[in-house]
Design an enzyme around this catalytic site. Structure first.
Site, PDB file in Angstrom:
ATOM      1  N   LYS A  52       0.844  -1.209   0.000  1.00  0.00           N
ATOM      2  CA  LYS A  52       0.000   0.000   0.000  1.00  0.00           C
ATOM      3  C   LYS A  52       0.876   1.255   0.000  1.00  0.00           C
ATOM      4  O   LYS A  52       0.614   2.209  -0.738  1.00  0.00           O
ATOM      5  CB  LYS A  52      -0.941  -0.025   1.210  1.00  0.00           C
ATOM      6  CG  LYS A  52      -2.029  -1.089   1.062  1.00  0.00           C
ATOM      7  CD  LYS A  52      -2.770  -1.407   2.354  1.00  0.00           C
ATOM      8  CE  LYS A  52      -3.689  -2.613   2.131  1.00  0.00           C
ATOM      9  NZ  LYS A  52      -4.339  -3.090   3.365  1.00  0.00           N
ATOM     10  N   GLN A  61      -4.159  -1.462   9.617  1.00  0.00           N
ATOM     11  CA  GLN A  61      -4.146  -2.827   9.058  1.00  0.00           C
ATOM     12  C   GLN A  61      -4.763  -3.820  10.047  1.00  0.00           C
ATOM     13  O   GLN A  61      -4.381  -3.853  11.217  1.00  0.00           O
ATOM     14  CB  GLN A  61      -2.700  -3.224   8.711  1.00  0.00           C
ATOM     15  CG  GLN A  61      -2.575  -4.572   8.028  1.00  0.00           C
ATOM     16  CD  GLN A  61      -3.232  -4.599   6.644  1.00  0.00           C
ATOM     17  OE1 GLN A  61      -3.093  -3.687   5.844  1.00  0.00           O
ATOM     18  NE2 GLN A  61      -3.975  -5.661   6.374  1.00  0.00           N
ATOM     19  N   ASP A  86     -10.621   2.824   4.109  1.00  0.00           N
ATOM     20  CA  ASP A  86     -11.067   1.431   4.015  1.00  0.00           C
ATOM     21  C   ASP A  86     -12.596   1.360   3.906  1.00  0.00           C
ATOM     22  O   ASP A  86     -13.139   0.313   3.540  1.00  0.00           O
ATOM     23  CB  ASP A  86     -10.630   0.649   5.269  1.00  0.00           C
ATOM     24  CG  ASP A  86      -9.427  -0.244   5.007  1.00  0.00           C
ATOM     25  OD1 ASP A  86      -9.170  -0.588   3.830  1.00  0.00           O
ATOM     26  OD2 ASP A  86      -8.741  -0.609   5.989  1.00  0.00           O
TER      27      ASP A  86
END
Ligand code: NAD
Length: 299
Positions: free
Chosen positions: A54, A98, A121
């Protein structure tokens, strides 16, 4: 010989990244550099590799990118303090914590602490709600279903059809894939069935689908005879199974397969995504698209 149109996740993800990079350059010209902060707690190798990819993609898009790596022993209070700091930081437009988080940290609490405008997200309840009421100008949409929709549009273009009015069946009702996927299909005027582990006669339900999305986590569960001839099949599953032989280090080889038995399904489907090289490639690209979107909105 497979009859289905093969959707190339890498090529489509590269297109998204190219568009995001161009838009980010234009935004930088107006004095705003999109900023993505990734937060990794602990040293899980899979999570380390996801976070690294990412960060790499963010740099490739010309974003400001920073990674915060915290020890496995980090307390929930310390993590919440970092999230709060990033919420207040004007150089940061996207915050990605994460998952999974170490035991003892309440993931829901941490995700809800992220400013919904920076929740790239798309997991914050505010974004879940905005998606469900169709407020797409304000929502940030989870990356995997958002990427799957782009693949679907590509398939429709290749097959000369549109989504409106189609029967869509999504197998799997998780908050990160199945449910948001169903919402997105509904917004595009599909007639949506959300199937799951308690669904009766799943093969018969799947056979109704013009659009079949599998997000289950069961290797090759969807067989060729579950697929309606001409259907568009989106395989979200990523499952590691035993391969053949051993690698250079003498360890048994493994390989990745989807939730769909690809070779069988490709005989019947109109279009299909492979695993690997399908939807998985889109997830990181859509994270970049969400970060750009968050930066544009803040500007
Ligand atoms: P999950 O475990 O949270 O949810 C799985 C869902 O499948 C559940 O709703 C369950 O009801 C349903 N299910 C389980 N067994 C079933 C069965 N036998 N029949 C019908 N339904 C069944 O999983 P998830 O996080 O949604 O992930 C699903 C798959 O997608 C996994 O393989 C995961 O690795 C993959 N995934 C891929 C990406 C990507 O970037 N491509 C992103 C997220 C998840």
């Amino acid at each position: 010989m497979a009859k289905a149109y093969g959707l190339d996740g890498k090529a489509i993800a590269d297109e998204v990244i190219a568009r995001v990079s161009a838009d980010a350059a234009a935004l930088r010209g107006r004095g705003v550099t999109p900023g993505l902060a990734t937060v990794l707690v602990g040293a899980d190798p899979a999570s380390q590799s996801y976070v690294a990819s990412k960060g790499k993609a963010a740099k490739a898009c010309g974003f400001h990118s920073e990674q915060h790596t915290l020890a496995e022993t980090t307390s929930e209070a310390e993590l919440l303090a970092l999230v709060e700091k990033l919420n207040r930081d004007p150089a940061i437009h996207g915050i990605l914590v994460q998952l999974p988080l170490p035991k003892g940290i309440d993931s829901a609490r941490v995700l809800e602490a992220i400013d919904p405008r920076k929740d790239v997200d798309g997991f914050h309840p505010i974004n879940v709600g905005l998606l469900s009421i169709g407020e797409m100008d304000r929502a940030l949409v989870p990356c995997t279903p958002a990427g799957s929709m782009i693949m679907l549009d590509k398939a429709c273009a290749a097959l000369g059809t549109t989504l409106a009015g189609k029967e869509a069946v999504v197998i799997g009702r998780s908050n990160i894939v199945g449910k948001p996927m169903a919402q997105l299909l509904l917004q595009r005027h599909c007639t949506v069935t959300l199937a799951h582990s308690r669904t009766h006669d799943l093969p018969a339900v799947a056979r109704r689908a013009d659009i079949l999305v599998a997000a289950v986590g069961q290797p090759e569960m969807v067989r060729g005879d579950w697929v309606k001839p001409g259907a568009i099949v989106i395989d979200v599953g990523i499952n590691r199974v035993a391969g053949q032989g051993v690698d250079a280090a003498g360890k048994p080889k493994t390989r990745l397969v989807g939730d769909v038995a690809y070779a069988e399904a490709a005989e019947v489907a109109g279009a299909i995504t492979p695993v690997p090289g399908g939807v998985g490639r889109m997830t990181v690209a859509m994270l970049m698209a969400n970060t750009l979107e968050a930066a544009k909105r803040s500007a």
